[in-house]
Motif scaffolding. Sequence first.
Motif, PDB file in Angstrom:
ATOM      1  N   ILE A  95       6.587  10.138 -12.079  1.00 44.80           N
ATOM      2  CA  ILE A  95       6.510   8.774 -11.523  1.00 44.80           C
ATOM      3  C   ILE A  95       6.547   8.955 -10.010  1.00 44.80           C
ATOM      4  O   ILE A  95       7.410   9.660  -9.487  1.00 44.80           O
ATOM      5  CB  ILE A  95       7.694   7.912 -11.997  1.00 44.80           C
ATOM      6  N   CYS A  96       5.588   8.354  -9.313  1.00 47.48           N
ATOM      7  CA  CYS A  96       5.428   8.717  -7.903  1.00 47.48           C
ATOM      8  C   CYS A  96       6.461   8.020  -7.024  1.00 47.48           C
ATOM      9  O   CYS A  96       7.087   7.043  -7.422  1.00 47.48           O
ATOM     10  CB  CYS A  96       4.013   8.389  -7.440  1.00 47.48           C
ATOM     11  N   TYR A  97       6.588   8.532  -5.800  1.00 44.85           N
ATOM     12  CA  TYR A  97       7.572   8.009  -4.845  1.00 44.85           C
ATOM     13  C   TYR A  97       7.354   6.511  -4.623  1.00 44.85           C
ATOM     14  O   TYR A  97       8.314   5.745  -4.504  1.00 44.85           O
ATOM     15  CB  TYR A  97       7.470   8.765  -3.498  1.00 44.85           C
ATOM     16  N   ALA A  98       6.062   6.085  -4.565  1.00 42.19           N
ATOM     17  CA  ALA A  98       5.771   4.688  -4.210  1.00 42.19           C
ATOM     18  C   ALA A  98       6.229   3.758  -5.335  1.00 42.19           C
ATOM     19  O   ALA A  98       6.823   2.698  -5.087  1.00 42.19           O
ATOM     20  CB  ALA A  98       4.278   4.510  -3.958  1.00 42.19           C
ATOM     21  N   THR A  99       5.959   4.165  -6.570  1.00 45.11           N
ATOM     22  CA  THR A  99       6.378   3.361  -7.723  1.00 45.11           C
ATOM     23  C   THR A  99       7.892   3.255  -7.756  1.00 45.11           C
ATOM     24  O   THR A  99       8.451   2.153  -7.879  1.00 45.11           O
ATOM     25  CB  THR A  99       5.849   4.010  -9.025  1.00 45.11           C
ATOM     26  N   SER A 100       8.595   4.395  -7.628  1.00 48.58           N
ATOM     27  CA  SER A 100      10.064   4.312  -7.703  1.00 48.58           C
ATOM     28  C   SER A 100      10.639   3.550  -6.522  1.00 48.58           C
ATOM     29  O   SER A 100      11.560   2.756  -6.691  1.00 48.58           O
ATOM     30  CB  SER A 100      10.762   5.672  -7.780  1.00 48.58           C
ATOM     31  N   TYR A 160       0.798  -1.233   0.000  1.00 49.67           N
ATOM     32  CA  TYR A 160       0.000   0.000   0.000  1.00 49.67           C
ATOM     33  C   TYR A 160       0.830   1.283   0.000  1.00 49.67           C
ATOM     34  O   TYR A 160       1.746   1.448   0.815  1.00 49.67           O
ATOM     35  CB  TYR A 160      -0.885   0.029   1.246  1.00 49.67           C
ATOM     36  N   CYS A 161       0.459   2.185  -0.890  1.00 50.80           N
ATOM     37  CA  CYS A 161       1.044   3.533  -0.890  1.00 50.80           C
ATOM     38  C   CYS A 161       0.025   4.466  -0.229  1.00 50.80           C
ATOM     39  O   CYS A 161      -1.112   4.073   0.053  1.00 50.80           O
ATOM     40  CB  CYS A 161       1.281   3.975  -2.326  1.00 50.80           C
ATOM     41  N   ALA A 162       0.430   5.711  -0.049  1.00 53.19           N
ATOM     42  CA  ALA A 162      -0.450   6.665   0.639  1.00 53.19           C
ATOM     43  C   ALA A 162      -1.725   6.932  -0.162  1.00 53.19           C
ATOM     44  O   ALA A 162      -2.799   7.126   0.415  1.00 53.19           O
ATOM     45  CB  ALA A 162       0.298   7.971   0.871  1.00 53.19           C
ATOM     46  N   SER A 197     -12.213   6.793  -8.408  1.00 53.52           N
ATOM     47  CA  SER A 197     -11.083   5.959  -7.988  1.00 53.52           C
ATOM     48  C   SER A 197      -9.783   6.752  -7.894  1.00 53.52           C
ATOM     49  O   SER A 197      -9.694   7.891  -8.356  1.00 53.52           O
ATOM     50  CB  SER A 197     -10.897   4.795  -8.965  1.00 53.52           C
ATOM     51  N   ALA A 198      -8.763   6.120  -7.320  1.00 54.55           N
ATOM     52  CA  ALA A 198      -7.455   6.756  -7.116  1.00 54.55           C
ATOM     53  C   ALA A 198      -6.798   7.163  -8.432  1.00 54.55           C
ATOM     54  O   ALA A 198      -5.905   8.007  -8.449  1.00 54.55           O
ATOM     55  CB  ALA A 198      -6.534   5.796  -6.364  1.00 54.55           C
ATOM     56  N   HIS A 199      -7.257   6.568  -9.557  1.00 54.53           N
ATOM     57  CA  HIS A 199      -6.567   6.819 -10.834  1.00 54.53           C
ATOM     58  C   HIS A 199      -6.979   8.116 -11.514  1.00 54.53           C
ATOM     59  O   HIS A 199      -6.378   8.504 -12.504  1.00 54.53           O
ATOM     60  CB  HIS A 199      -6.835   5.639 -11.789  1.00 54.53           C
ATOM     61  N   THR A 253      -9.228  10.613  -6.132  1.00 53.02           N
ATOM     62  CA  THR A 253      -8.034  10.658  -7.002  1.00 53.02           C
ATOM     63  C   THR A 253      -6.795  10.923  -6.150  1.00 53.02           C
ATOM     64  O   THR A 253      -6.788  11.841  -5.327  1.00 53.02           O
ATOM     65  CB  THR A 253      -8.174  11.802  -8.041  1.00 53.02           C
ATOM     66  N   CYS A 254      -5.751  10.156  -6.371  1.00 51.32           N
ATOM     67  CA  CYS A 254      -4.509  10.375  -5.611  1.00 51.32           C
ATOM     68  C   CYS A 254      -3.986  11.784  -5.908  1.00 51.32           C
ATOM     69  O   CYS A 254      -3.927  12.192  -7.070  1.00 51.32           O
ATOM     70  CB  CYS A 254      -3.463   9.341  -6.018  1.00 51.32           C
ATOM     71  N   PRO A 255      -3.581  12.518  -4.881  1.00 50.38           N
ATOM     72  CA  PRO A 255      -3.066  13.879  -5.117  1.00 50.38           C
ATOM     73  C   PRO A 255      -1.889  13.902  -6.093  1.00 50.38           C
ATOM     74  O   PRO A 255      -1.680  14.899  -6.784  1.00 50.38           O
ATOM     75  CB  PRO A 255      -2.609  14.328  -3.720  1.00 50.38           C
ATOM     76  N   GLN A 257       2.649   9.096 -16.842  1.00 51.77           N
ATOM     77  CA  GLN A 257       1.816   8.320 -15.923  1.00 51.77           C
ATOM     78  C   GLN A 257       2.632   8.147 -14.638  1.00 51.77           C
ATOM     79  O   GLN A 257       3.873   8.126 -14.694  1.00 51.77           O
ATOM     80  CB  GLN A 257       1.519   6.967 -16.600  1.00 51.77           C
ATOM     81  N   THR A 258       1.954   7.964 -13.509  1.00 52.75           N
ATOM     82  CA  THR A 258       2.687   7.908 -12.230  1.00 52.75           C
ATOM     83  C   THR A 258       3.299   6.539 -11.929  1.00 52.75           C
ATOM     84  O   THR A 258       4.141   6.425 -11.051  1.00 52.75           O
ATOM     85  CB  THR A 258       1.736   8.247 -11.068  1.00 52.75           C
ATOM     86  N   THR A 259       2.848   5.498 -12.662  1.00 55.34           N
ATOM     87  CA  THR A 259       3.229   4.142 -12.247  1.00 55.34           C
ATOM     88  C   THR A 259       4.055   3.402 -13.309  1.00 55.34           C
ATOM     89  O   THR A 259       3.891   2.206 -13.504  1.00 55.34           O
ATOM     90  CB  THR A 259       1.959   3.313 -11.933  1.00 55.34           C
ATOM     91  N   LEU A 260       4.928   4.126 -13.971  1.00 54.66           N
ATOM     92  CA  LEU A 260       5.726   3.509 -15.044  1.00 54.66           C
ATOM     93  C   LEU A 260       7.032   2.937 -14.511  1.00 54.66           C
ATOM     94  O   LEU A 260       7.439   3.205 -13.379  1.00 54.66           O
ATOM     95  CB  LEU A 260       6.046   4.575 -16.090  1.00 54.66           C
TER      96      LEU A 260
HETATM   97 FE1  SF4 Z   1      -0.114   5.299  -5.056  1.00 58.10          FE
HETATM   98 FE2  SF4 Z   1       1.566   6.593  -6.593  1.00 58.10          FE
HETATM   99 FE3  SF4 Z   1      -0.771   5.801  -7.600  1.00 58.10          FE
HETATM  100 FE4  SF4 Z   1      -0.688   7.771  -5.789  1.00 58.10          FE
HETATM  101  S1  SF4 Z   1       0.187   7.829  -7.827  1.00 58.10           S
HETATM  102  S2  SF4 Z   1      -2.089   6.008  -5.796  1.00 58.10           S
HETATM  103  S3  SF4 Z   1       1.030   7.178  -4.486  1.00 58.10           S
HETATM  104  S4  SF4 Z   1       0.876   4.466  -6.866  1.00 58.10           S
END
Ligand code: SF4
Length: 319
Positions: A195-200, A13-15, A74-76, A97-99, A165-168
Amino acid sequence: MVERVLLASPRGYCAGVERAVETVELALEHYGPPVYVRKQIVHNIHVVRDLEARGAIFVDSEEEAPTGATIVYSAHGVAPSVNAASASLGHNVVDATCPLVTKVHVQARRYAAAGYTVVLIGHGGHEEVVGTMGEAPEATVLVQDVAEAEALELPKGAKVAYITQTTLSVDETAEIIGVLRRRFPEIHAPKKEDICYATSNRQWAVKEMLDEIDLLLVIGSRNSSNSNRLVEVARALGVEAYLVDDESEIDEAWLDGPRIVGITSGASAPEKLVVRVCDWFRERGIDDISPYQLVQEDVTFRLPVELRRELELAESQSV
Ligand code: SF4
């Protein structure tokens, strides 16, 4: 024969996912079922089933939710046209939606308003990409890989910027950006990478562990972008990897050769699934299970503002 299991960290899980799942739970508590959720709140089948059992109704389109219904996005993220459709149906919208996705939408809007052609690096059809492209459809072109970056044709003298995209995959995206920079030296880049912190962090944690392991199991659903990228990261560096939704999908034949197995989980996979997979190994006599911890994540996001206000109001009325 497997002797040892290493658990990648950070994993799971990410934030943004924490916040999205909690948003649906609190909306169910506050408004009572049914609460409609547009698309899978996060890309994990276990999470979706669990929320369904509590009264959430998942729909593919906002138009499937009745007039006046409470609907969680959704978060996307969603395209502006979705908000417009919900408004005309009188929906009570809670936007989960994720910030960090919202940040990319804002960039897309700003670039387009300033007359840029926006190159969106991402995977066509993914909900996040559909939502981001919807911010400025006429100004946005999608580039999915190095070949498409090489083939991209833009009008002479066009102002160009890219977003992603944030999840590449961090590595693959760097390659695509390299091609774009070579072909369009003036291309404008986001201040901070998308690319978000959680993905990297999850990709980095897997890479650090690869020297120690013979096989990687990634816990996540088929439609989870960042989970798929974790499998690819391992395979690209020569370590076999498989994506499994839970322990029932582990094929014992995979474990014939490997001595040390690594486990990680995508940003939408709950930790209880990791626990179940560990129990599965323990049942087979493998007790040496330990974390391979690199860094502690401490990112959290506040709940969506519309839900926060509602909850605060409800609390103030109850005192
Ligand atoms: Fe999680 Fe990153 Fe997607 Fe946000 S952008 S929901 S932090 S994977």
